[in-house]
Design a protein around this motif. Structure first.
Motif, mmCIF file in Angstrom:
data_model
loop_
_atom_site.group_PDB
_atom_site.id
_atom_site.type_symbol
_atom_site.label_atom_id
_atom_site.label_comp_id
_atom_site.label_asym_id
_atom_site.label_seq_id
_atom_site.Cartn_x
_atom_site.Cartn_y
_atom_site.Cartn_z
ATOM 1 N N LEU A 9 0.197 2.639 0.399
ATOM 2 C CA LEU A 9 0.357 3.894 -0.338
ATOM 3 C C LEU A 9 1.831 4.217 -0.583
ATOM 4 N N LEU A 10 2.655 3.946 0.419
ATOM 5 C CA LEU A 10 4.094 4.169 0.251
ATOM 6 C C LEU A 10 4.667 3.251 -0.825
ATOM 7 N N GLU A 11 4.209 2.011 -0.842
ATOM 8 C CA GLU A 11 4.715 1.053 -1.831
ATOM 9 C C GLU A 11 4.296 1.418 -3.252
ATOM 10 N N ILE A 12 3.010 1.735 -3.457
ATOM 11 C CA ILE A 12 2.573 2.016 -4.825
ATOM 12 C C ILE A 12 3.101 3.350 -5.340
ATOM 13 N N SER A 13 3.427 4.245 -4.419
ATOM 14 C CA SER A 13 3.945 5.552 -4.840
ATOM 15 C C SER A 13 5.468 5.605 -4.843
ATOM 16 N N HIS A 14 6.103 4.519 -4.378
ATOM 17 C CA HIS A 14 7.574 4.465 -4.305
ATOM 18 C C HIS A 14 8.134 5.643 -3.512
ATOM 19 N N SER A 15 7.522 5.929 -2.369
ATOM 20 C CA SER A 15 7.876 7.123 -1.597
ATOM 21 C C SER A 15 8.812 6.861 -0.430
ATOM 22 N N GLU A 16 9.073 5.598 -0.110
ATOM 23 C CA GLU A 16 9.943 5.308 1.026
ATOM 24 C C GLU A 16 11.332 5.898 0.828
ATOM 25 N N GLU A 17 11.865 5.741 -0.384
ATOM 26 C CA GLU A 17 13.194 6.278 -0.674
ATOM 27 C C GLU A 17 13.198 7.803 -0.605
ATOM 28 N N ILE A 18 12.143 8.419 -1.112
ATOM 29 C CA ILE A 18 12.044 9.875 -1.083
ATOM 30 C C ILE A 18 12.029 10.361 0.359
ATOM 31 N N MET A 19 11.229 9.710 1.200
ATOM 32 C CA MET A 19 11.140 10.120 2.601
ATOM 33 C C MET A 19 12.468 9.920 3.325
ATOM 34 N N ARG A 20 13.138 8.814 3.042
ATOM 35 C CA ARG A 20 14.447 8.567 3.665
ATOM 36 C C ARG A 20 15.441 9.647 3.251
ATOM 37 N N ARG A 79 2.574 14.539 -7.389
ATOM 38 C CA ARG A 79 1.626 13.423 -7.251
ATOM 39 C C ARG A 79 0.395 13.634 -8.130
ATOM 40 N N ARG A 80 -0.088 14.884 -8.195
ATOM 41 C CA ARG A 80 -1.226 15.174 -9.073
ATOM 42 C C ARG A 80 -0.847 14.919 -10.526
ATOM 43 N N ARG A 81 0.341 15.359 -10.894
ATOM 44 C CA ARG A 81 0.835 15.173 -12.263
ATOM 45 C C ARG A 81 0.920 13.684 -12.611
ATOM 46 N N THR A 82 1.478 12.902 -11.704
ATOM 47 C CA THR A 82 1.609 11.460 -11.924
ATOM 48 C C THR A 82 0.238 10.799 -12.047
ATOM 49 N N LEU A 83 -0.704 11.215 -11.204
ATOM 50 C CA LEU A 83 -2.048 10.644 -11.251
ATOM 51 C C LEU A 83 -2.733 10.972 -12.584
ATOM 52 N N VAL A 84 -2.618 12.211 -13.028
ATOM 53 C CA VAL A 84 -3.220 12.610 -14.307
ATOM 54 C C VAL A 84 -2.603 11.814 -15.451
ATOM 55 N N GLN A 85 -1.294 11.643 -15.443
ATOM 56 C CA GLN A 85 -0.634 10.864 -16.499
ATOM 57 C C GLN A 85 -1.102 9.410 -16.486
ATOM 58 N N LEU A 86 -1.255 8.848 -15.302
ATOM 59 C CA LEU A 86 -1.716 7.465 -15.179
ATOM 60 C C LEU A 86 -3.162 7.339 -15.664
ATOM 61 N N GLU A 87 -3.991 8.310 -15.317
ATOM 62 C CA GLU A 87 -5.387 8.295 -15.788
ATOM 63 C C GLU A 87 -5.455 8.400 -17.310
ATOM 64 N N GLU A 96 -11.215 6.673 -7.081
ATOM 65 C CA GLU A 96 -11.459 5.770 -5.942
ATOM 66 C C GLU A 96 -10.307 4.783 -5.719
ATOM 67 N N SER A 97 -9.181 5.005 -6.362
ATOM 68 C CA SER A 97 -8.079 4.040 -6.309
ATOM 69 C C SER A 97 -7.058 4.381 -5.227
ATOM 70 N N HIS A 98 -6.176 3.432 -4.991
ATOM 71 C CA HIS A 98 -5.045 3.675 -4.083
ATOM 72 C C HIS A 98 -4.149 4.787 -4.633
ATOM 73 N N HIS A 99 -4.048 4.860 -5.934
ATOM 74 C CA HIS A 99 -3.219 5.906 -6.544
ATOM 75 C C HIS A 99 -3.771 7.303 -6.222
ATOM 76 N N ALA A 100 -5.086 7.443 -6.238
ATOM 77 C CA ALA A 100 -5.700 8.729 -5.885
ATOM 78 C C ALA A 100 -5.474 9.042 -4.413
ATOM 79 N N GLN A 101 -5.590 8.024 -3.573
ATOM 80 C CA GLN A 101 -5.323 8.223 -2.140
ATOM 81 C C GLN A 101 -3.865 8.610 -1.911
ATOM 82 N N ALA A 102 -2.975 7.958 -2.648
ATOM 83 C CA ALA A 102 -1.551 8.292 -2.533
ATOM 84 C C ALA A 102 -1.297 9.738 -2.941
#
Length: 191
Positions: A9-20, A79-87, A96-102
């Motif tokens: 989830l961290l990888e597909i959402s590119h969140s590691e940098e944000i968390m750091r 994250r909701r905004r990004t998911l809606v744009q991707l959909e 049911e995707s990893h993106h939704a879980q992220a």
């Protein structure tokens, strides 16, 4: 949730940098706020050590709660905004995707990092105050010891940023320390 799933989830959402980034930014806020409080008490008339500890702990808890709530609200919306744009781009539901879980889990992870950083760092800084309050003798006065711990942590946060950014670690650490010392100097002038 398994560690492997969190990593995905961290990888597909590119969140590691944000968390750091959040850890360092809010860790710096926690350290500088706690340093400022302790310096304020230091330049004041004699203050009971229990009052200093309680004040620093209250500020640390407030920073932690603020960090958790503000990061969760903003990250969940993004994250909701990004998911809606991707959909929309894929023209299909990704429920049911990893993106939704992220979109569900990453805001919580980011929020925890954002809130825990200032709380944890502030708690480390006030350890000398707790030790002195418990009767342990310190090399410096309790407030001076806590300020020293804060300055070391701020320097180390700068070193970490220097390593992440590929700059000279010592210079980056000294820049962070310079900000802290300027803050101490301003509080001393005001006090």
């Amino acid at each position: 949730m398994a560690l492997k799933q969190v990593k995905t989830l961290l990888e597909i959402s590119h969140s590691e940098e944000i968390m750091r980034r959040y850890f360092v930014v809010n860790g710096f806020d926690g350290a500088l706020t706690t340093l400022g409080l302790i310096m304020g008490f230091y330049v004041s008339d004699r203050v009971d050590l229990a009052v200093v500890i309680t004040s620093c702990l209250a500020a640390a808890l407030a920073l932690g709660m603020s960090g958790i709530s503000s990061a969760y609200i903003s990250e969940a919306a993004e994250r909701r905004r990004t998911l809606v744009q991707l959909e929309k781009a894929m023209m299909t539901s990704l429920d049911e995707s990893h993106h939704a879980q992220a979109a569900i889990w990453i805001p919580w992870l980011v929020a925890l990092v954002n809130g825990i950083a200032p709380l944890l760092i502030a708690l480390i800084i006030i350890v000398p105050l707790w030790l002195a309050h418990g009767g342990m003798m310190l090399a410096l006065e309790p407030l001076q010891s806590a300020m020293t711990v804060a300055l070391v942590i701020i320097f180390l946060l700068g070193v970490f940023l220097g390593r992440v950014g590929g700059t000279f670690w010592l210079w980056s650490g000294l820049q962070s320390l310079g900000v802290a010392l300027a803050t101490v100097g301003l509080i001393y002038l005001v006090g």
